[in-house]
Design an enzyme around this catalytic site. Structure first.
Site, short mmCIF file in Angstrom:
data_model
loop_
_atom_site.label_atom_id
_atom_site.label_comp_id
_atom_site.label_asym_id
_atom_site.label_seq_id
_atom_site.Cartn_x
_atom_site.Cartn_y
_atom_site.Cartn_z
N HIS A 17 35.15 53.37 42.97
CA HIS A 17 34.87 52.32 41.98
C HIS A 17 36.11 52.09 41.11
O HIS A 17 36.48 50.95 40.83
CB HIS A 17 33.74 52.75 41.02
CG HIS A 17 32.39 52.95 41.62
ND1 HIS A 17 31.62 54.06 41.37
CD2 HIS A 17 31.66 52.17 42.45
CE1 HIS A 17 30.46 53.95 42.00
NE2 HIS A 17 30.46 52.82 42.68
N LYS A 41 15.20 53.33 40.74
CA LYS A 41 16.01 54.51 41.06
C LYS A 41 15.90 55.54 39.94
O LYS A 41 15.80 55.17 38.77
CB LYS A 41 17.49 54.11 41.14
CG LYS A 41 17.93 53.53 42.46
CD LYS A 41 19.46 53.39 42.44
CE LYS A 41 19.98 52.63 43.64
NZ LYS A 41 21.43 52.36 43.52
N ARG A 91 33.52 49.12 51.84
CA ARG A 91 33.97 50.32 52.56
C ARG A 91 33.89 50.11 54.06
O ARG A 91 34.81 50.43 54.78
CB ARG A 91 33.09 51.52 52.15
CG ARG A 91 33.32 51.99 50.73
CD ARG A 91 32.23 52.90 50.27
NE ARG A 91 30.95 52.19 50.26
CZ ARG A 91 29.84 52.63 49.69
NH1 ARG A 91 29.83 53.79 49.09
NH2 ARG A 91 28.74 51.90 49.73
N SER A 128 27.99 57.05 45.43
CA SER A 128 27.37 57.80 44.32
C SER A 128 26.24 58.68 44.86
O SER A 128 26.07 59.81 44.41
CB SER A 128 26.83 56.82 43.28
OG SER A 128 27.89 56.09 42.71
O1 PNS Z 1 25.83 50.18 42.37
P1 PNS Z 1 24.66 49.45 42.95
O2 PNS Z 1 23.36 50.15 42.59
O3 PNS Z 1 24.81 49.22 44.41
O4 PNS Z 1 24.66 48.02 42.22
C1 PNS Z 1 23.81 47.02 42.68
C2 PNS Z 1 23.86 45.73 41.85
C3 PNS Z 1 23.67 45.99 40.39
C4 PNS Z 1 25.19 45.06 42.06
C5 PNS Z 1 22.71 44.90 42.44
O5 PNS Z 1 21.55 45.67 42.39
C6 PNS Z 1 22.47 43.59 41.75
O6 PNS Z 1 23.17 42.64 42.01
N1 PNS Z 1 21.45 43.57 40.87
C7 PNS Z 1 21.11 42.40 40.10
C8 PNS Z 1 19.77 41.81 40.57
C9 PNS Z 1 20.02 40.54 41.34
O7 PNS Z 1 20.75 39.65 40.92
N2 PNS Z 1 19.38 40.44 42.52
C10 PNS Z 1 19.56 39.35 43.42
C11 PNS Z 1 20.81 39.55 44.26
S1 PNS Z 1 21.19 38.12 45.20
#
Ligand code: PNS
Length: 160
Positions: A17, A41, A91, A128
């Site tokens: 990150h 989570k 990745r 993570s």
């Molecule tokens: O580190 P992570 O848990 O993979 O992060 C995921 C994150 C926060 C980037 C993703 O869950 C997200 O975009 N959440 C916002 C909810 C949202 O907009 N959902 C629709 C996606 S098109």
């Protein structure tokens, strides 16, 4: 002025990150690191801890700010932040398959573009989830995470 958002739950923040966010800070005028809360989570660190860890890690880079993302849409968050770009690290091809529909959806929702940065070889195995497992089973993870993460893990050990 070009502002980008780097979103994630960062639980914990790891060197993959850090590398992607640092590169984003070189590409854009301002980078907003958006720390999400995923109620589905079970987080290892609280939102406040994840915000503090991320702020401490990037304290030397003045064009990076760290804010809570809330639990709404990322596309709306970007609009509120006046950010036209989301930056994500990739990745593997699997990451790309997972990210592509979200990038397309976000663009259709609020016109926000997603820029993918290829992760560096030495960090491609980091996630993570994997780090939490290794650490919970007694493995050494200090080589994979910023100091601010280790300080809190060590402090927790002291209490236990
Ligand atoms: O580190 P992570 O848990 O993979 O992060 C995921 C994150 C926060 C980037 C993703 O869950 C997200 O975009 N959440 C916002 C909810 C949202 O907009 N959902 C629709 C996606 S098109």
């Amino acid at each position: 002025m070009r502002r980008a958002v780097c979103p994630g739950s960062f639980d914990p923040l790891h060197n993959g990150h850090v590398e992607v966010i640092t590169r984003a800070a070189g590409l854009f005028d301002e980078v907003v690191v958006a720390v999400s809360t995923n109620y589905a989570k079970k987080h290892r660190f609280t939102l406040d801890e994840r915000l503090a860890i991320t702020r401490e890690t990037f304290t030397a880079l003045p064009n990076i700010s760290v804010v809570p993302m809330g639990d709404g849409l990322l596309a709306e968050f970007c609009r509120e932040q006046d950010a036209g770009v989301i930056v994500k690290g990739l990745r593997t091809g699997r990451d790309f398959e997972y990210e592509l529909p979200m990038a397309t959806m976000n663009r259709q929702l609020t016109d926000v573009e997603t820029v993918f940065l290829p992760g560096m070889n030495s960090y491609l195995h980091l996630s993570s989830t994997l780090l939490k497992e290794v650490q919970s089973l007694g493995g050494e993870i200090s080589q994979f995470v910023p100091e601010a993460v280790m300080r809190r893990l060590t402090a927790d050990d002291g209490v236990a």
